[in-house]
Design a protein around this motif. Structure first.
Motif, mmCIF file in Angstrom:
data_model
loop_
_atom_site.group_PDB
_atom_site.id
_atom_site.type_symbol
_atom_site.label_atom_id
_atom_site.label_comp_id
_atom_site.label_asym_id
_atom_site.label_seq_id
_atom_site.Cartn_x
_atom_site.Cartn_y
_atom_site.Cartn_z
ATOM 1 N N PHE A 153 -1.448 0.489 -5.312
ATOM 2 C CA PHE A 153 -0.471 0.820 -6.353
ATOM 3 C C PHE A 153 -1.172 1.431 -7.555
ATOM 4 N N ALA A 191 -2.349 4.925 -6.859
ATOM 5 C CA ALA A 191 -1.208 5.831 -6.711
ATOM 6 C C ALA A 191 -0.633 6.201 -8.076
ATOM 7 N N LYS A 206 0.849 -1.181 0.000
ATOM 8 C CA LYS A 206 0.000 0.000 0.000
ATOM 9 C C LYS A 206 0.896 1.245 0.000
ATOM 10 N N TYR A 207 0.322 2.340 -0.406
ATOM 11 C CA TYR A 207 1.039 3.603 -0.504
ATOM 12 C C TYR A 207 0.350 4.656 0.341
ATOM 13 N N LYS A 208 1.143 5.555 0.941
ATOM 14 C CA LYS A 208 0.600 6.601 1.804
ATOM 15 C C LYS A 208 1.026 7.960 1.268
ATOM 16 N N SER A 209 0.294 8.977 1.673
ATOM 17 C CA SER A 209 0.608 10.348 1.268
ATOM 18 C C SER A 209 1.758 10.882 2.111
ATOM 19 N N THR A 210 2.593 11.700 1.502
ATOM 20 C CA THR A 210 3.685 12.337 2.241
ATOM 21 C C THR A 210 3.173 13.443 3.156
ATOM 22 N N PHE A 236 7.180 -3.927 -4.792
ATOM 23 C CA PHE A 236 6.337 -2.750 -4.612
ATOM 24 C C PHE A 236 4.935 -2.873 -5.187
ATOM 25 N N PHE A 255 2.504 9.992 -3.243
ATOM 26 C CA PHE A 255 2.339 8.656 -2.688
ATOM 27 C C PHE A 255 3.700 7.981 -2.609
ATOM 28 N N VAL A 256 3.992 7.409 -1.444
ATOM 29 C CA VAL A 256 5.220 6.643 -1.219
ATOM 30 C C VAL A 256 4.823 5.319 -0.576
ATOM 31 N N PRO A 257 5.658 4.296 -0.683
ATOM 32 C CA PRO A 257 5.320 3.027 -0.038
ATOM 33 C C PRO A 257 5.134 3.201 1.468
ATOM 34 N N GLN A 258 4.157 2.473 2.026
ATOM 35 C CA GLN A 258 3.957 2.500 3.481
ATOM 36 C C GLN A 258 5.197 2.010 4.206
#
Length: 86
Positions: A15, A18, A2-6, A62, A30-33
């Motif tokens: 993915f 994102a 999953k990806y989260k916001s900076t 990823f 979006f970056v990887p959790q």
């Protein structure tokens, strides 16, 4: 994966979302959790791979198999990096 916001770690997405949305709704990236860890053995083994094979292995870390299957990811990587592209 999953990806989260900076800008807000509570904004979580897949993915596909994102990649397709570009930016998070809050304007962050979006970056990887989590970042996967690699052993020195794994890095050494990867040094023997061709560029398409290495690309597959890195991308697999990823992208969840529920989103892109192993077979489909191999096709994507081979189309992008195979056939004398590099």
């Amino acid at each position: 994966m999953k990806y989260k916001s900076t800008r807000n770690a509570q904004v979580i997405t897949s993915f596909e979302n994102a990649i397709c949305s570009g930016y998070a709704p809050d304007g962050g990236l979006f970056v990887p959790q989590t970042l996967p860890s690699l052993s020195s053995f794994q890095i050494k083994e990867w040094s023997l791979l061709s560029f398409p094979e290495l690309s597959y292995e890195v991308l697999r870390l990823f992208i969840a198999t529920e989103e892109i299957t192993n077979a489909d990811l191999r096709v994507i990587v081979n189309k992008a990096f195979g056939g004398g592209s590099f």
